[in-house]
Design a protein around this motif. Structure first.
Motif, PDB file in Angstrom:
ATOM      1  N   SER A 296       0.847  -1.194   0.000  1.00 52.50           N
ATOM      2  CA  SER A 296       0.000   0.000   0.000  1.00 52.50           C
ATOM      3  C   SER A 296       0.878   1.238   0.000  1.00 52.50           C
ATOM      4  CB  SER A 296      -0.917  -0.009   1.223  1.00 52.50           C
ATOM      5  OG  SER A 296      -0.153   0.013   2.420  1.00 52.50           O
ATOM      6  N   GLY A 297       0.247   2.403  -0.109  1.00 52.66           N
ATOM      7  CA  GLY A 297       0.998   3.645  -0.096  1.00 52.66           C
ATOM      8  C   GLY A 297       0.100   4.848  -0.222  1.00 52.66           C
ATOM      9  N   GLN A 298       0.727   5.992  -0.426  1.00 54.06           N
ATOM     10  CA  GLN A 298       0.042   7.277  -0.506  1.00 54.06           C
ATOM     11  C   GLN A 298      -0.015   7.753  -1.953  1.00 54.06           C
ATOM     12  OE1 GLN A 298      -1.196   8.788   2.378  1.00 54.06           O
ATOM     13  NE2 GLN A 298      -0.560   6.837   3.265  1.00 54.06           N
ATOM     14  N   ILE A 299      -1.035   8.536  -2.278  1.00 55.18           N
ATOM     15  CA  ILE A 299      -1.174   9.143  -3.596  1.00 55.18           C
ATOM     16  C   ILE A 299      -1.422  10.631  -3.401  1.00 55.18           C
ATOM     17  CG2 ILE A 299      -2.495   9.209  -5.743  1.00 55.18           C
ATOM     18  CD1 ILE A 299      -3.403   6.355  -5.117  1.00 55.18           C
ATOM     19  N   SER A 300      -0.690  11.453  -4.130  1.00 57.14           N
ATOM     20  CA  SER A 300      -0.951  12.887  -4.068  1.00 57.14           C
ATOM     21  C   SER A 300      -1.251  13.413  -5.464  1.00 57.14           C
ATOM     22  CB  SER A 300       0.234  13.645  -3.459  1.00 57.14           C
ATOM     23  OG  SER A 300       1.348  13.598  -4.323  1.00 57.14           O
ATOM     24  N   GLY A 301      -2.205  14.323  -5.548  1.00 57.93           N
ATOM     25  CA  GLY A 301      -2.521  15.005  -6.788  1.00 57.93           C
ATOM     26  C   GLY A 301      -3.482  14.299  -7.721  1.00 57.93           C
ATOM     27  N   LEU A 302      -3.925  13.099  -7.409  1.00 61.14           N
ATOM     28  CA  LEU A 302      -4.847  12.375  -8.283  1.00 61.14           C
ATOM     29  C   LEU A 302      -6.220  13.031  -8.206  1.00 61.14           C
ATOM     30  CD1 LEU A 302      -5.327   9.915 -10.150  1.00 61.14           C
ATOM     31  CD2 LEU A 302      -5.966   8.643  -8.099  1.00 61.14           C
ATOM     32  N   ASN A 303      -6.764  13.443  -9.366  1.00 64.00           N
ATOM     33  CA  ASN A 303      -8.066  14.104  -9.344  1.00 64.00           C
ATOM     34  C   ASN A 303      -9.039  13.540 -10.368  1.00 64.00           C
ATOM     35  OD1 ASN A 303      -7.146  15.211 -11.740  1.00 64.00           O
ATOM     36  ND2 ASN A 303      -6.744  17.226 -10.881  1.00 64.00           N
ATOM     37  N   ARG A 304      -8.816  12.294 -10.766  1.00 57.71           N
ATOM     38  CA  ARG A 304      -9.725  11.653 -11.716  1.00 57.71           C
ATOM     39  C   ARG A 304      -9.498  10.145 -11.726  1.00 57.71           C
ATOM     40  NH1 ARG A 304      -7.398  15.165 -16.301  1.00 57.71           N
ATOM     41  NH2 ARG A 304      -7.268  16.441 -14.473  1.00 57.71           N
TER      42      ARG A 304
ATOM     43  N   ILE B 166       5.057   6.117  -2.690  1.00 58.29           N
ATOM     44  CA  ILE B 166       4.306   7.352  -2.902  1.00 58.29           C
ATOM     45  C   ILE B 166       4.105   7.523  -4.403  1.00 58.29           C
ATOM     46  CG2 ILE B 166       4.305   9.863  -2.650  1.00 58.29           C
ATOM     47  CD1 ILE B 166       6.122   9.428  -0.180  1.00 58.29           C
ATOM     48  N   ILE B 167       2.860   7.740  -4.801  1.00 54.89           N
ATOM     49  CA  ILE B 167       2.532   8.007  -6.202  1.00 54.89           C
ATOM     50  C   ILE B 167       2.170   9.489  -6.287  1.00 54.89           C
ATOM     51  CG2 ILE B 167       1.043   7.431  -8.149  1.00 54.89           C
ATOM     52  CD1 ILE B 167       2.696   5.036  -7.163  1.00 54.89           C
ATOM     53  N   THR B 168       2.916  10.240  -7.085  1.00 57.17           N
ATOM     54  CA  THR B 168       2.673  11.672  -7.242  1.00 57.17           C
ATOM     55  C   THR B 168       2.126  11.928  -8.639  1.00 57.17           C
ATOM     56  OG1 THR B 168       4.521  12.130  -5.751  1.00 57.17           O
ATOM     57  CG2 THR B 168       3.728  13.958  -7.109  1.00 57.17           C
ATOM     58  N   CYS B 169       0.932  12.525  -8.696  1.00 61.42           N
ATOM     59  CA  CYS B 169       0.276  12.790  -9.979  1.00 61.42           C
ATOM     60  C   CYS B 169       0.257  14.291 -10.254  1.00 61.42           C
ATOM     61  CB  CYS B 169      -1.156  12.264  -9.962  1.00 61.42           C
ATOM     62  SG  CYS B 169      -1.251  10.476  -9.702  1.00 61.42           S
ATOM     63  N   THR B 170       0.606  14.652 -11.473  1.00 61.74           N
ATOM     64  CA  THR B 170       0.539  16.047 -11.894  1.00 61.74           C
ATOM     65  C   THR B 170      -0.413  16.146 -13.084  1.00 61.74           C
ATOM     66  OG1 THR B 170       2.467  15.770 -13.314  1.00 61.74           O
ATOM     67  CG2 THR B 170       2.869  16.626 -11.111  1.00 61.74           C
ATOM     68  N   THR B 171      -1.118  17.253 -13.139  1.00 60.65           N
ATOM     69  CA  THR B 171      -2.097  17.468 -14.194  1.00 60.65           C
ATOM     70  C   THR B 171      -1.449  18.234 -15.333  1.00 60.65           C
ATOM     71  OG1 THR B 171      -3.834  17.509 -12.517  1.00 60.65           O
ATOM     72  CG2 THR B 171      -4.389  18.403 -14.677  1.00 60.65           C
ATOM     73  N   ASP B 172      -1.645  17.748 -16.560  1.00 60.29           N
ATOM     74  CA  ASP B 172      -1.069  18.391 -17.732  1.00 60.29           C
ATOM     75  C   ASP B 172      -1.642  19.796 -17.914  1.00 60.29           C
ATOM     76  OD1 ASP B 172       0.292  16.031 -18.270  1.00 60.29           O
ATOM     77  OD2 ASP B 172      -1.231  15.299 -19.662  1.00 60.29           O
ATOM     78  N   PRO B 173      -0.789  20.816 -18.066  1.00 59.22           N
ATOM     79  CA  PRO B 173      -1.277  22.176 -18.327  1.00 59.22           C
ATOM     80  C   PRO B 173      -1.386  22.436 -19.828  1.00 59.22           C
ATOM     81  CG  PRO B 173       1.054  22.263 -17.891  1.00 59.22           C
ATOM     82  CD  PRO B 173       0.652  20.809 -17.786  1.00 59.22           C
ATOM     83  N   TYR B 174      -2.289  23.335 -20.177  1.00 65.23           N
ATOM     84  CA  TYR B 174      -2.471  23.692 -21.583  1.00 65.23           C
ATOM     85  C   TYR B 174      -2.571  25.207 -21.728  1.00 65.23           C
ATOM     86  CZ  TYR B 174      -3.062  18.786 -22.524  1.00 65.23           C
ATOM     87  OH  TYR B 174      -2.828  17.442 -22.632  1.00 65.23           O
ATOM     88  N   THR B 175      -2.501  25.641 -22.974  1.00 62.13           N
ATOM     89  CA  THR B 175      -2.520  27.066 -23.293  1.00 62.13           C
ATOM     90  C   THR B 175      -3.949  27.587 -23.342  1.00 62.13           C
ATOM     91  OG1 THR B 175      -0.493  26.861 -24.565  1.00 62.13           O
ATOM     92  CG2 THR B 175      -1.865  28.768 -25.035  1.00 62.13           C
ATOM     93  N   LEU B 176      -4.158  28.731 -22.690  1.00 60.56           N
ATOM     94  CA  LEU B 176      -5.423  29.452 -22.746  1.00 60.56           C
ATOM     95  C   LEU B 176      -5.172  30.716 -23.560  1.00 60.56           C
ATOM     96  CD1 LEU B 176      -8.375  29.828 -21.828  1.00 60.56           C
ATOM     97  CD2 LEU B 176      -7.488  30.904 -19.755  1.00 60.56           C
ATOM     98  N   SER B 177      -5.886  30.857 -24.683  1.00 54.41           N
ATOM     99  CA  SER B 177      -5.639  31.988 -25.578  1.00 54.41           C
ATOM    100  C   SER B 177      -6.923  32.362 -26.304  1.00 54.41           C
ATOM    101  CB  SER B 177      -4.544  31.647 -26.581  1.00 54.41           C
ATOM    102  OG  SER B 177      -4.944  30.573 -27.401  1.00 54.41           O
ATOM    103  N   GLY B 178      -6.814  33.399 -27.130  1.00 49.71           N
ATOM    104  CA  GLY B 178      -7.973  33.820 -27.904  1.00 49.71           C
ATOM    105  C   GLY B 178      -7.643  34.957 -28.844  1.00 49.71           C
TER     106      GLY B 178
ATOM    107  N   SER C  44      -6.522   9.013  -2.188  1.00 51.03           N
ATOM    108  CA  SER C  44      -5.289   9.530  -1.604  1.00 51.03           C
ATOM    109  C   SER C  44      -4.406   8.399  -1.063  1.00 51.03           C
ATOM    110  CB  SER C  44      -5.596  10.531  -0.491  1.00 51.03           C
ATOM    111  OG  SER C  44      -6.342   9.908   0.527  1.00 51.03           O
ATOM    112  N   THR C  45      -4.918   7.176  -1.095  1.00 48.79           N
ATOM    113  CA  THR C  45      -4.147   5.998  -0.693  1.00 48.79           C
ATOM    114  C   THR C  45      -4.492   4.847  -1.638  1.00 48.79           C
ATOM    115  OG1 THR C  45      -5.856   5.212   0.835  1.00 48.79           O
ATOM    116  CG2 THR C  45      -4.138   6.653   1.754  1.00 48.79           C
ATOM    117  N   PHE C  46      -3.680   3.798  -1.613  1.00 49.00           N
ATOM    118  CA  PHE C  46      -3.986   2.581  -2.357  1.00 49.00           C
ATOM    119  C   PHE C  46      -3.524   1.386  -1.561  1.00 49.00           C
ATOM    120  CE2 PHE C  46       0.379   3.426  -3.513  1.00 49.00           C
ATOM    121  CZ  PHE C  46       0.964   2.169  -3.537  1.00 49.00           C
TER     122      PHE C  46
END
Length: 191
Positions: A32-40, A104-116, A59-61
């Motif tokens: 088992s362990g900890q998970i940070s940043g998972l949002n889906r 420890i599983i660390t998750c980061t969310t992919d960023p994208y460009t906001l433009s117009g 937040s855990t598994f």
């Protein structure tokens, strides 16, 4: 004969108890362990061919298959959730009652460009905001970009922080949930 029946019953009870404690792998240690940043949903971990689908935003598994003491383990990410990258650390070694919860599983969310696009801007002073992010738009500009700074599946809201001298600018398509990809249909109209 009574003794034989008693021994068979005791053996069956012992086998049932061991199977309940050790699972199919014959072990007694749950990895088992900890998970940070998972949002889906969508994260799948694996250890030596045994997969575990992590619940949405956990937040855990804890793997359902138990491992034997002193057996090698290596917990890896088999499948990342869409729009996130998850990376394990402290994820391999020999299982014992001190090391089995160190991953420890660390998750980061992919960023994208906001433009117009910008239309009608002839004067200086236009500043757009998206939360704490700002971008100054030059007189005569036809577009703007906040850059790769907005994580996907998070809300965004483009507003006019400062109007250009002698003009009024409005925002269309300026709020919503960031897609898994660039968002480029925000429209700024100045009169």
């Amino acid at each position: 004969m009574n003794s034989l029946t008693m021994r068979c019953a005791a053996l069956a009870l012992c086998a049932t108890t061991l199977a309940a404690c050790g699972g199919s792998s014959g072990g007694s240690i749950p990895l088992s362990g900890q998970i940070s940043g998972l949002n889906r949903a969508g994260l799948v971990l694996t250890n030596k061919g045994k997969d575990f689908a992590v619940p949405d935003s956990a937040s855990t598994f804890q793997f359902t298959d138990l491992v034997a003491s002193d057996s090698e383990f290596e917990i890896l990410v088999k499948t990342n959730p869409e729009g996130q990258v998850c990376t394990p650390s402290n994820n391999k070694g020999r299982a014992n009652y001190y090391s089995y919860t160190q991953t420890i599983i660390t998750c980061t969310t992919d960023p994208y460009t906001l433009s117009g696009t910008v239309t009608g801007l002839t004067n200086t002073g236009l500043v757009l905001a998206n939360g704490s992010l700002t971008v100054a738009v030059a007189a005569g500009a036809k577009s703007f970009t906040f850059g790769k700074t907005v994580p996907n599946k998070q809300s965004y809201g483009v507003t006019v922080l400062s109007q250009p001298t002698g003009q009024t600018c409005t925002v269309q398509n300026g709020s919503g949930i960031m897609p898994i990809g660039d968002k480029n249909d925000v429209t700024i109209t100045c009169i």
